[in-house]
Design an enzyme around this catalytic site. Structure first.
Site, PDB file in Angstrom:
ATOM      1  N   TYR A  28      25.465 -24.035   2.224  1.00 22.30           N
ATOM      2  CA  TYR A  28      26.346 -25.123   2.653  1.00 22.30           C
ATOM      3  C   TYR A  28      27.269 -24.686   3.791  1.00 22.30           C
ATOM      4  CZ  TYR A  28      25.546 -28.737  -0.880  1.00 22.30           C
ATOM      5  OH  TYR A  28      25.024 -29.748  -1.642  1.00 22.30           O
ATOM      6  N   LYS A  79      17.697 -17.495  -7.703  1.00 23.67           N
ATOM      7  CA  LYS A  79      16.298 -17.394  -7.276  1.00 23.67           C
ATOM      8  C   LYS A  79      16.109 -15.956  -6.789  1.00 23.67           C
ATOM      9  CE  LYS A  79      12.225 -19.181  -6.386  1.00 23.67           C
ATOM     10  NZ  LYS A  79      11.275 -19.586  -7.439  1.00 23.67           N
ATOM     11  N   ASP A 139      13.991 -22.679 -10.731  1.00 27.37           N
ATOM     12  CA  ASP A 139      12.874 -23.586 -11.046  1.00 27.37           C
ATOM     13  C   ASP A 139      12.699 -23.702 -12.559  1.00 27.37           C
ATOM     14  OD1 ASP A 139      12.143 -20.901 -10.933  1.00 27.37           O
ATOM     15  OD2 ASP A 139      10.184 -21.248 -10.021  1.00 27.37           O
ATOM     16  N   ASP A 167      24.397 -28.129  -6.986  1.00 29.75           N
ATOM     17  CA  ASP A 167      24.352 -29.526  -6.540  1.00 29.75           C
ATOM     18  C   ASP A 167      23.150 -30.226  -7.159  1.00 29.75           C
ATOM     19  OD1 ASP A 167      24.948 -31.835  -4.943  1.00 29.75           O
ATOM     20  OD2 ASP A 167      23.282 -31.254  -3.644  1.00 29.75           O
ATOM     21  N   ASP A 193      22.933 -33.076 -10.762  1.00 29.51           N
ATOM     22  CA  ASP A 193      22.394 -34.445 -10.793  1.00 29.51           C
ATOM     23  C   ASP A 193      21.331 -34.560 -11.890  1.00 29.51           C
ATOM     24  OD1 ASP A 193      23.936 -35.052  -8.519  1.00 29.51           O
ATOM     25  OD2 ASP A 193      22.337 -36.273  -7.648  1.00 29.51           O
TER      26      ASP A 193
HETATM   27  C1  IPM Z   1      28.249 -33.584  -4.386  1.00 31.60           C
HETATM   28  C2  IPM Z   1      27.652 -34.282  -3.182  1.00 31.60           C
HETATM   29  C3  IPM Z   1      28.054 -33.517  -1.929  1.00 31.60           C
HETATM   30  C4  IPM Z   1      27.472 -32.120  -2.033  1.00 31.60           C
HETATM   31  C5  IPM Z   1      27.610 -34.199  -0.618  1.00 31.60           C
HETATM   32  C6  IPM Z   1      28.070 -35.636  -0.526  1.00 31.60           C
HETATM   33  C7  IPM Z   1      28.073 -33.426   0.586  1.00 31.60           C
HETATM   34  O1  IPM Z   1      26.288 -34.403  -3.321  1.00 31.60           O
HETATM   35  O2  IPM Z   1      29.485 -33.446  -4.449  1.00 31.60           O
HETATM   36  O3  IPM Z   1      27.504 -33.175  -5.270  1.00 31.60           O
HETATM   37  O4  IPM Z   1      26.310 -31.906  -1.659  1.00 31.60           O
HETATM   38  O5  IPM Z   1      28.197 -31.231  -2.480  1.00 31.60           O
HETATM   39 MN    MN Z   2      25.509 -33.753  -5.252  1.00 34.18          MN
END
Ligand code: IPM
Ligand code: MN
Length: 368
Positions: free
Chosen positions: A144, A189, A221, A245, A249
């Site tokens: 990042y 990884k 993975d 990240d 999700d």
């Molecule tokens: C998160 C989001 C951010 C990230 C994006 C919007 C830059 O996906 O906070 O998880 O990738 O960190």
């Molecule tokens: Mn995110």
């Protein structure tokens, strides 16, 4: 009861950000009056709306306001309106900028299933088991923040970690595990990446300082598969910025909706922490009063607990939310057959009414 005076910087952002932030502020305001605290809210432009108003996603006054606050509550940022802007000038650049500027290197994402919502998880109950875990995502380094190069023919992104960067976030994760079930899973990884090899070596070396915490290491993975196969094996997961990240999700889906998951981003203990739902700005839902405010509300309760030490207040709100969910009230994204689907505003009103019910008053007066 010790009354607290706190200044909270509000960055409602774009899309559904303002709506869900508003719901959280209403509950925080109710909490302040029930418990005799004073919360002062100061709102600042941030993200796409700040690009429109000030020409930059993170205006200096916004940053100064956050620095001067006790905590920051953020909604969500971004939207199609700003997607065609050049790389590095979009709303997302503001989010990365604020993380960097406030020194937020720890990102905590608790994956807690609400009891009344277990049926909306896509995973069968027998696989879900007693899943309740936390993801600690490193937030200030990795691919990042390494150099990004882009031209018409070629592009590259640099993934970098130093021992110091890994240690400071890993220590936090070890402490978290120590205060929970005492198990830490480090995800990397290391079979391919040098930055991950350093990550694994550093976590392994640190483990000697936490003999009461059991540690295992998983490749990312495999970890993404294990989250779906056997989520109950996890207590605390610690991982780098990019893997965190993605895995968060995936893990949020277990809870039934990404709209339910809050987060804490923090750096040094004496600096203001930032709280935000992990969902995005959901432009297609914006302005329709249908977005689920729970990610923002749980971000507010996480703030009460982690930044202000107000555990009873935090539980007071969360218990009211759980009772309203148990009564069957839902926003559309978390609805299931037989539940009462209501708009965001009505859902928030139900929670507020529940807060003021007799049982809630007892909780407010109880010992802390
Ligand atoms: C998160 C989001 C951010 C990230 C994006 C919007 C830059 O996906 O906070 O998880 O990738 O960190
Ligand atoms: Mn995110």
């Amino acid at each position: 009861m010790t009354a607290r005076r706190k200044t909270i910087a509000l960055l409602p952002g774009d899309g559904i950000g303002p709506e869900v932030t508003h719901a959280a502020v209403e509950l925080l305001t109710d909490c302040a009056s029930a418990f005799g605290h004073q919360f002062e809210f100061r709102e600042y432009p941030f993200g796409g709306n700040a690009i429109d108003a000030c020409g930059t996603p993170l205006p200096p006054e916004t940053l100064a306001g956050c620095r001067a606050s006790d905590a920051v509550l953020l909604g969500a940022i971004g939207g199609p309106r700003w997607e065609s802007l050049p790389f590095g000038t979009r709303p997302e650049a503001g989010l990365l900028g604020i993380r960097k500027e406030l020194g937020l290197y720890i990102n905590l994402r608790p994956i807690r299933l609400r009891p009344a919502l277990r049926n909306i998880s896509p995973l069968r109950p027998e696989r879900l088991g007693e899943s309740d875990f936390e993801i600690v995502r490193e937030l200030a380094g990795d691919i990042y923040f390494g150099e990004h190069k882009l031209n018409r023919e070629k592009a590259s992104d640099l993934a970098e970690y130093s021992v110091a960067e890994i240690e400071r976030v890993a220590r936090y994760a070890f402490e978290r595990a120590r205060s929970r079930k005492g198990h830490l899973t480090s995800v990397d990884k290391a079979n391919v990446l040098a930055s991950s090899t350093l990550w694994r070596n550093t976590v392994t070396a640190l483990a000697h300082e936490y003999p009461d915490v059991t540690v295992d290491h998983q490749y990312v993975d495999n970890a993404s598969m294990q989250i779906l196969l056997k989520p109950a094996q996890f207590d605390v997961i610690v991982t780098g910025n990019m893997f965190g990240d993605i895995l968060s999700d995936e893990a949020a889906a277990l809870a039934g909706s990404i709209g339910l998951i809050p987060s804490l981003s923090r750096g040094r203990k004496d600096q203001p922490a930032l709280y935000e739902p992990i969902h995005g700005s959901a432009p297609t839902l914006a302005g329709k009063d249908v977005a689920c405010p729970l990610g923002a509300i749980f971000s507010a309760t996480l703030m009460l607990r982690e930044s202000f030490g107000l555990e009873a207040e935090s539980r007071w709100i969360e218990a009211a939310v759980d009772r309203i969910l148990a009564e069957g009230y839902r926003t559309a994204d978390i609805a299931e057959p037989g539940s009462h689907t209501v708009r965001r505003s009505e859902f928030t009103e139900k929670i507020r009414a529940e807060l003021h019910s007799a049982s809630a008053q007892t909780a407010a007066r109880g010992p802390r």
